[in-house]
Design an enzyme around this catalytic site. Structure first.
Site, short mmCIF file in Angstrom:
data_model
loop_
_atom_site.label_atom_id
_atom_site.label_comp_id
_atom_site.label_asym_id
_atom_site.label_seq_id
_atom_site.Cartn_x
_atom_site.Cartn_y
_atom_site.Cartn_z
N GLU A 113 -8.72 -0.86 -3.15
CA GLU A 113 -7.63 0.10 -3.32
C GLU A 113 -6.99 -0.04 -4.69
O GLU A 113 -6.93 -1.13 -5.25
CB GLU A 113 -6.54 -0.20 -2.27
CG GLU A 113 -6.39 0.85 -1.19
CD GLU A 113 -5.78 2.17 -1.64
OE1 GLU A 113 -6.09 2.66 -2.74
OE2 GLU A 113 -4.99 2.72 -0.86
N ASP A 114 -6.47 1.06 -5.19
CA ASP A 114 -5.77 1.01 -6.47
C ASP A 114 -4.41 0.31 -6.34
O ASP A 114 -4.09 -0.58 -7.12
CB ASP A 114 -5.59 2.42 -7.05
CG ASP A 114 -5.01 3.42 -6.03
OD1 ASP A 114 -4.76 3.04 -4.87
OD2 ASP A 114 -4.81 4.58 -6.42
N ASP A 155 1.76 0.34 -1.81
CA ASP A 155 3.17 0.64 -2.00
C ASP A 155 3.88 0.27 -0.69
O ASP A 155 4.20 -0.88 -0.45
CB ASP A 155 3.27 2.12 -2.36
CG ASP A 155 4.67 2.56 -2.74
OD1 ASP A 155 5.48 1.71 -3.13
OD2 ASP A 155 4.95 3.78 -2.66
N ARG A 158 -5.24 9.78 -15.14
CA ARG A 158 -6.17 8.83 -14.53
C ARG A 158 -7.05 8.13 -15.58
O ARG A 158 -7.51 7.02 -15.38
CB ARG A 158 -7.10 9.54 -13.54
CG ARG A 158 -6.41 10.12 -12.32
CD ARG A 158 -7.47 10.58 -11.32
NE ARG A 158 -6.93 11.47 -10.31
CZ ARG A 158 -6.34 11.07 -9.19
NH1 ARG A 158 -6.19 9.78 -8.95
NH2 ARG A 158 -5.88 11.94 -8.31
#
Ligand code: IMP
Ligand code: MG
Length: 184
Positions: free
Chosen positions: A108-109, A112, A174
């Site tokens: 995953e980036d 949060d 991006r």
């Protein structure tokens, strides 16, 4: 910070600052690739990348890995598509691979609130993988609503909206090779 990062920031007045420069980013991603290779050995893990934000991280992470592995993609979205997570996620694209009995590593980036990932863990867990772990490049720990076990963490970051290295603001930014913060 490399000269290229600084040049990109100079050219775009909307970028406030660089949070993690490209050199630091690459160094950490390489470490993660080495660590994951060591931990998984010859078990042929499947790296499950969450689109779109995770694409750049996956590309660099896999190049830093020395073991055989497979990759697959999933796309999920918050129903409102905004910047705040709702926990109500929709599967836009499911895996092609059958993960039953396999070692699965979610790539995953950013984490949060943790709502997206906890939903995903639950979903993939029902398919009975042999193991299911999380590798997240960025972690906004202070924002966590739902606790998720992060097995590999690139960086812990403050509560700021970040862009670059796969992460977007309104589908833009991006392509930046660093993690930056937009001007409020
Ligand atoms: P969570 O469910 O709140 O953990 O949301 C995680 C998802 O929200 C990430 O996969 C990103 O797509 C998005 N997101 C959260 N914070 C940021 C940010 O600072 N920049 C860009 N996208 C973000
Ligand atoms: Mg994401």
């Amino acid at each position: 910070m490399s000269y290229d990062d600084a040049e990109l920031v100079r050219r775009d007045p909307l970028i406030e600052k660089i949070l993690i420069g490209s050199d630091e980013l690459q160094k950490r991603v390489t470490q993660l690739g080495i660590e994951i290779s060591r931990d998984y050995g010859d078990s042929l893990p499947i790296l499950v990348n969450i689109l779109k934000g995770g694409y750049m991280f996956l590309a660099d992470l896999t190049r830093a890995m020395s073991i055989h592995h497979e990759i697959d993609f999933m796309a999920i979205s918050s129903y409102n598509g905004g910047t705040e997570s709702t926990g109500v996620v929709k599967i836009e694209k499911d895996l092609k691979s059958v993960i039953t009995g396999r070692d699965v590593l979610i790539v995953e980036d950013i984490i949060d609130t943790g709502l997206t990932l906890s939903h995903l863990l639950e979903l993939l867990g029902t398919r009975n993988p042999r193991s299911l772990r999380i590798c997240a490049l960025l972690d906004k720990t202070s924002r966590r609503i739902k606790d998720v076990p992060v097995d590999y963490r690139g960086f812990e970051i403050p509560d700021e909206f970040v862009i670059g290295y796969g992460l977007d603001y309104d589908e833009k930014y991006r392509n930046l090779p660093f993690i930056g913060v937009l001007r409020p």
